[in-house]
Scaffold this active site. Structure first.
Site: not given
Ligand SMILES: NC(=O)c1ccc[n+]([C@@H]2O[C@H](COP(=O)([O-])OP(=O)(O)OC[C@H]3O[C@@H](n4cnc5c(N)ncnc54)[C@H](OP(=O)(O)O)[C@@H]3O)[C@@H](O)[C@H]2O)c1
Length: 257
Positions: A37, A187, A189, A63, A156, A191, A160, A16
């Protein structure tokens, strides 16, 4: 343009936005450190970066939730980490997208531990070197979701928002040093982000159906631009949306540029 040739350290470098950013800095012939990882993915990004011109690429299977592993890796390779000029705190993920009342507590923990606690661990482990050298640039992957929450985004969005707040407080605590602190807030993306979120590639595809999302390369380009301004310039935040996305809840699904 900044002429630094110090090392660029990227967490979440196995795919990504992280991998696309590594490739851009590789073209500048910057030494790289990549953490994630998945070792195989890291190795293939590292090979591409060497082919593109990176003089060295150190990869570590870490990690970011594991502070003991972070400290051990940095102690073992201290000279490499002392040379870091830019830390790109990019490792992050979302898990699940259902109303808060139906969400799994184990998903809360994965997001908080990765996006927030991991971010704190890596930043704190690297900052002593930045302070000792009185130089360095912290680049944080925030999100449009930090300030414009969306339905079913709860934890989430909250992680952020915390990254946003920590970016601001770090800028305050580091004022008077030469260290720069930048937040990049994308915004949509395209990936593996949505595949990781849903655990389902088909469902992930539907997120971007009928619209043109951003690509990892678009965000890599903004990170690279922010990091290559003259040393006295700090890009505090960049918010980048695809044209089809007016905000985190309004997306046009008709064909567009
Ligand atoms: N895609 C979007 O729409 C979007 C929008 C706004 C913000 N962002 C943010 O941008 C950042 C990069 O996301 P992306 O879109 O590039 O997603 P991605 O393709 O899924 O990449 C995420 C990267 O984070 C790494 N990672 C996840 N958990 C980790 C952990 N515990 N320890 C170390 N590395 C870990 C993954 O590597 P391994 O799995 O190999 O560990 C991978 O390299 C994230 O912080 C994300 O929240 C993305």
């Amino acid at each position: 343009m900044s002429k630094s040739n110090g090392t660029v350290f990227i967490t979440g470098g196995s795919g990504g936005i992280g991998a696309a950013t590594a490739e851009l800095f590789a073209r500048d012939r910057r030494p790289l450190i990549l953490w994630a990882r998945r070792r195989e993915k890291l190795d293939s990004v590292a090979k591409r970066c060497r082919d593109l011109g990176a003089p060295s690429v150190h990869v570590a299977e870490i990690d970011v939730r594991d502070r003991t592993a972070i400290d051990a890796e940095i102690r073992k390779n201290e000279a490499l980490y002392r040379a870091v000029d830019i830390l790109i705190n990019n490792a992050g993920l979302a898990k699940g997208m259902v109303p808060f009342q139906d969400a799994k507590p184990e998903d809360f923990a994965v997001m908080i531990d990765t996006n927030l606690t991991g971010f704190l661990h890596v930043t704190q482990a690297i900052l002593p070197f930045f302070l000792a050298n009185d130089r360095g640039h912290l680049v944080h992957l925030g999100s449009a979701a930090a300030r414009w929450a969306y339905p079913k985004g709860h934890v989430y969005c909250a992680t952020k928002a915390a990254v946003h707040s920590l970016t601001e407080t770090l800028r305050l605590d580091l004022n008077g040093t030469a260290i720069r602190v930048t937040e990049i807030s994308p915004g949509m993306v395209n990936t593996d982000f949505s595949t990781v979120r849903f655990g389902d590639a088909e469902r992930a595809k539907a997120v971007y159906a009928g619209m043109t999302p951003l690509l990892a390369e678009d965000i890599a380009d903004t990170i690279h631009w922010a990091a290559t301004r003259p040393a006295h310039v700090n890009i505090q935040e960049m918010v980048i949306y695809p044209v089809a996305q007016a905000n985190t809840t309004l997306v046009s699904r008709r064909p567009n540029p």
